[in-house]
Scaffold this motif. Structure first.
Motif, PDB file in Angstrom:
ATOM      1  N   MET A 106       2.064  11.513 -10.596  1.00  0.00           N
ATOM      2  CA  MET A 106       1.507  12.875 -10.669  1.00  0.00           C
ATOM      3  C   MET A 106       2.617  13.917 -10.741  1.00  0.00           C
ATOM      4  O   MET A 106       2.549  14.854 -11.520  1.00  0.00           O
ATOM      5  N   ASP A 107       3.661  13.729  -9.929  1.00  0.00           N
ATOM      6  CA  ASP A 107       4.747  14.708  -9.906  1.00  0.00           C
ATOM      7  C   ASP A 107       5.517  14.720 -11.213  1.00  0.00           C
ATOM      8  O   ASP A 107       5.945  15.772 -11.680  1.00  0.00           O
ATOM      9  N   LEU A 108       5.696  13.562 -11.829  1.00  0.00           N
ATOM     10  CA  LEU A 108       6.402  13.527 -13.111  1.00  0.00           C
ATOM     11  C   LEU A 108       5.629  14.299 -14.163  1.00  0.00           C
ATOM     12  O   LEU A 108       6.207  15.070 -14.923  1.00  0.00           O
ATOM     13  N   ASP A 109       4.319  14.085 -14.229  1.00  0.00           N
ATOM     14  CA  ASP A 109       3.512  14.831 -15.190  1.00  0.00           C
ATOM     15  C   ASP A 109       3.643  16.321 -14.936  1.00  0.00           C
ATOM     16  O   ASP A 109       3.784  17.117 -15.859  1.00  0.00           O
ATOM     17  N   HIS A 110       3.598  16.700 -13.676  1.00  0.00           N
ATOM     18  CA  HIS A 110       3.677  18.116 -13.317  1.00  0.00           C
ATOM     19  C   HIS A 110       5.033  18.697 -13.697  1.00  0.00           C
ATOM     20  O   HIS A 110       5.108  19.731 -14.346  1.00  0.00           O
ATOM     21  N   CYS A 111       6.107  18.027 -13.294  1.00  0.00           N
ATOM     22  CA  CYS A 111       7.446  18.565 -13.558  1.00  0.00           C
ATOM     23  C   CYS A 111       7.776  18.571 -15.042  1.00  0.00           C
ATOM     24  O   CYS A 111       8.363  19.517 -15.548  1.00  0.00           O
ATOM     25  N   ILE A 112       7.405  17.515 -15.745  1.00  0.00           N
ATOM     26  CA  ILE A 112       7.696  17.478 -17.173  1.00  0.00           C
ATOM     27  C   ILE A 112       6.885  18.545 -17.889  1.00  0.00           C
ATOM     28  O   ILE A 112       7.369  19.212 -18.794  1.00  0.00           O
ATOM     29  N   CYS A 157       6.005  21.409 -16.613  1.00  0.00           N
ATOM     30  CA  CYS A 157       6.628  22.684 -16.284  1.00  0.00           C
ATOM     31  C   CYS A 157       7.898  22.864 -17.104  1.00  0.00           C
ATOM     32  O   CYS A 157       8.163  23.921 -17.639  1.00  0.00           O
ATOM     33  N   GLY A 158       8.708  21.806 -17.153  1.00  0.00           N
ATOM     34  CA  GLY A 158       9.910  21.854 -17.968  1.00  0.00           C
ATOM     35  C   GLY A 158      11.175  22.288 -17.258  1.00  0.00           C
ATOM     36  O   GLY A 158      12.264  22.014 -17.728  1.00  0.00           O
ATOM     37  N   CYS A 159      11.075  22.944 -16.099  1.00  0.00           N
ATOM     38  CA  CYS A 159      12.299  23.458 -15.485  1.00  0.00           C
ATOM     39  C   CYS A 159      13.055  22.373 -14.717  1.00  0.00           C
ATOM     40  O   CYS A 159      14.269  22.430 -14.612  1.00  0.00           O
ATOM     41  N   LEU A 160      12.339  21.380 -14.162  1.00  0.00           N
ATOM     42  CA  LEU A 160      12.929  20.292 -13.384  1.00  0.00           C
ATOM     43  C   LEU A 160      13.819  20.802 -12.253  1.00  0.00           C
ATOM     44  O   LEU A 160      14.736  20.137 -11.817  1.00  0.00           O
ATOM     45  N   SER A 161      13.577  22.016 -11.787  1.00  0.00           N
ATOM     46  CA  SER A 161      14.361  22.581 -10.695  1.00  0.00           C
ATOM     47  C   SER A 161      13.434  22.979  -9.566  1.00  0.00           C
ATOM     48  O   SER A 161      12.583  23.845  -9.737  1.00  0.00           O
ATOM     49  N   LEU A 162      13.603  22.377  -8.412  1.00  0.00           N
ATOM     50  CA  LEU A 162      12.755  22.756  -7.285  1.00  0.00           C
ATOM     51  C   LEU A 162      13.161  24.104  -6.707  1.00  0.00           C
ATOM     52  O   LEU A 162      12.405  24.721  -5.980  1.00  0.00           O
ATOM     53  N   GLN A 163      14.374  24.588  -7.025  1.00  0.00           N
ATOM     54  CA  GLN A 163      14.767  25.911  -6.531  1.00  0.00           C
ATOM     55  C   GLN A 163      14.074  27.019  -7.309  1.00  0.00           C
ATOM     56  O   GLN A 163      13.743  28.058  -6.759  1.00  0.00           O
ATOM     57  N   ARG A 164      13.844  26.807  -8.593  1.00  0.00           N
ATOM     58  CA  ARG A 164      13.264  27.863  -9.417  1.00  0.00           C
ATOM     59  C   ARG A 164      11.810  27.621  -9.762  1.00  0.00           C
ATOM     60  O   ARG A 164      11.167  28.468 -10.353  1.00  0.00           O
ATOM     61  N   CYS A 165      11.283  26.453  -9.427  1.00  0.00           N
ATOM     62  CA  CYS A 165       9.940  26.085  -9.888  1.00  0.00           C
ATOM     63  C   CYS A 165       8.871  26.961  -9.243  1.00  0.00           C
ATOM     64  O   CYS A 165       8.719  26.991  -8.027  1.00  0.00           O
ATOM     65  N   LYS A 166       8.129  27.661 -10.068  1.00  0.00           N
ATOM     66  CA  LYS A 166       7.055  28.543  -9.594  1.00  0.00           C
ATOM     67  C   LYS A 166       5.794  27.745  -9.295  1.00  0.00           C
ATOM     68  O   LYS A 166       4.920  28.215  -8.592  1.00  0.00           O
ATOM     69  N   TRP A 183       9.399  14.470  -2.213  1.00  0.00           N
ATOM     70  CA  TRP A 183       9.420  13.025  -2.421  1.00  0.00           C
ATOM     71  C   TRP A 183       9.357  12.285  -1.097  1.00  0.00           C
ATOM     72  O   TRP A 183       9.063  11.106  -1.060  1.00  0.00           O
ATOM     73  N   LEU A 184       9.678  12.954  -0.012  1.00  0.00           N
ATOM     74  CA  LEU A 184       9.692  12.317   1.304  1.00  0.00           C
ATOM     75  C   LEU A 184       8.359  12.525   2.018  1.00  0.00           C
ATOM     76  O   LEU A 184       8.304  12.638   3.224  1.00  0.00           O
ATOM     77  N   SER A 185       7.295  12.589   1.247  1.00  0.00           N
ATOM     78  CA  SER A 185       5.919  12.693   1.751  1.00  0.00           C
ATOM     79  C   SER A 185       5.567  14.045   2.314  1.00  0.00           C
ATOM     80  O   SER A 185       4.501  14.210   2.888  1.00  0.00           O
ATOM     81  N   ALA A 206       0.835  -1.213   0.000  1.00  0.00           N
ATOM     82  CA  ALA A 206       0.000   0.000   0.000  1.00  0.00           C
ATOM     83  C   ALA A 206       0.868   1.261   0.000  1.00  0.00           C
ATOM     84  O   ALA A 206       0.581   2.218  -0.726  1.00  0.00           O
ATOM     85  N   GLN A 207       1.938   1.267   0.798  1.00  0.00           N
ATOM     86  CA  GLN A 207       2.844   2.417   0.818  1.00  0.00           C
ATOM     87  C   GLN A 207       3.516   2.604  -0.534  1.00  0.00           C
ATOM     88  O   GLN A 207       3.658   3.722  -1.023  1.00  0.00           O
ATOM     89  N   ARG A 208       3.917   1.502  -1.133  1.00  0.00           N
ATOM     90  CA  ARG A 208       4.585   1.567  -2.430  1.00  0.00           C
ATOM     91  C   ARG A 208       3.641   2.114  -3.499  1.00  0.00           C
ATOM     92  O   ARG A 208       4.032   2.931  -4.330  1.00  0.00           O
ATOM     93  N   ILE A 209       2.381   1.677  -3.477  1.00  0.00           N
ATOM     94  CA  ILE A 209       1.388   2.172  -4.434  1.00  0.00           C
ATOM     95  C   ILE A 209       1.210   3.677  -4.268  1.00  0.00           C
ATOM     96  O   ILE A 209       1.169   4.426  -5.241  1.00  0.00           O
ATOM     97  N   GLU A 210       1.124   4.122  -3.023  1.00  0.00           N
ATOM     98  CA  GLU A 210       0.977   5.547  -2.735  1.00  0.00           C
ATOM     99  C   GLU A 210       2.159   6.341  -3.284  1.00  0.00           C
ATOM    100  O   GLU A 210       1.993   7.391  -3.908  1.00  0.00           O
ATOM    101  N   GLU A 211       3.378   5.838  -3.052  1.00  0.00           N
ATOM    102  CA  GLU A 211       4.580   6.513  -3.555  1.00  0.00           C
ATOM    103  C   GLU A 211       4.587   6.576  -5.072  1.00  0.00           C
ATOM    104  O   GLU A 211       4.927   7.605  -5.662  1.00  0.00           O
ATOM    105  N   LEU A 212       4.213   5.474  -5.717  1.00  0.00           N
ATOM    106  CA  LEU A 212       4.211   5.444  -7.176  1.00  0.00           C
ATOM    107  C   LEU A 212       3.143   6.363  -7.761  1.00  0.00           C
ATOM    108  O   LEU A 212       3.374   7.008  -8.787  1.00  0.00           O
ATOM    109  N   GLN A 213       1.983   6.464  -7.110  1.00  0.00           N
ATOM    110  CA  GLN A 213       0.953   7.387  -7.578  1.00  0.00           C
ATOM    111  C   GLN A 213       1.437   8.833  -7.458  1.00  0.00           C
ATOM    112  O   GLN A 213       1.221   9.640  -8.359  1.00  0.00           O
ATOM    113  N   ARG A 214       2.104   9.144  -6.350  1.00  0.00           N
ATOM    114  CA  ARG A 214       2.644  10.494  -6.162  1.00  0.00           C
ATOM    115  C   ARG A 214       3.728  10.772  -7.205  1.00  0.00           C
ATOM    116  O   ARG A 214       3.766  11.848  -7.804  1.00  0.00           O
ATOM    117  N   LEU A 215       4.564   9.797  -7.469  1.00  0.00           N
ATOM    118  CA  LEU A 215       5.604   9.938  -8.481  1.00  0.00           C
ATOM    119  C   LEU A 215       4.978  10.187  -9.847  1.00  0.00           C
ATOM    120  O   LEU A 215       5.413  11.074 -10.584  1.00  0.00           O
TER     121      LEU A 215
END
Length: 158
Positions: free
Chosen positions: A114-120, A122-131, A149-151, A103-112
């Protein structure tokens, strides 16, 4: 059952274990060095494994697939009886904790996912500059490492 004699666990050569499990002989020797499985030698240097090793190897492979480390698997397998072949009940008791791990692994993969779609997107792939995901590096105030990534929840922003 009390007083019932247990079946002898026949020995198979390493080549047979390799063939039937799909695991390379080098991996079997490595598992043996970690104490995950054990073999005996009968007059030669050739290794012979109990047939029940096939089930142990399957357990190792599945446990790794759901995210257990080899060290964790060593601890789990140490709970199995060593004086007889493990029963189905022994194996079921061992795998009960897996549901929470899955169950924890499924949760992590679902978050991953969603985050991949979001970051890709956006295009910047930088958490320092990401608006979008991390404006003004607010996640950095929560501590070191990949906070999102650490919940940690995404930082609130205007």
């Amino acid at each position: 059952m009390p007083g019932q004699a247990f079946k002898k666990d026949p020995l198979l050569p390493i080549g047979e274990i390799t063939k039937r499990s799909g695991v390379a002989a080098s991996a079997l020797r490595y598992y043996e060095s970690l104490g995950l499985i054990s073999s005996s030698r009968q007059g030669t240097t050739r290794r012979y494994f109990p047939r029940s090793t096939l089930r142990r190897v399957a357990f190792i492979l599945f446990a790794q697939k759901i995210g257990y480390s080899l060290e964790e698997i060593v601890q789990q397998l140490a709970r199995l009886p060593t004086d007889k072949m493990p029963t189905n009940r022994d194996w079921q008791a061992l795998s009960r904790g897996w549901k929470q791990q899955v169950a924890q692994r499924i949760e992590e993969l679902q978050r991953l996912d969603m985050d991949l779609d979001h970051c890709i997107g956006c295009g910047c792939l930088s958490l320092q500059r990401c608006k979008l995901a991390n404006p003004n590096d607010l996640a950095g105030t929560s501590g070191t490492g990949p906070r999102l990534w650490l919940s940690d929840k995404a930082p609130e922003h205007d």
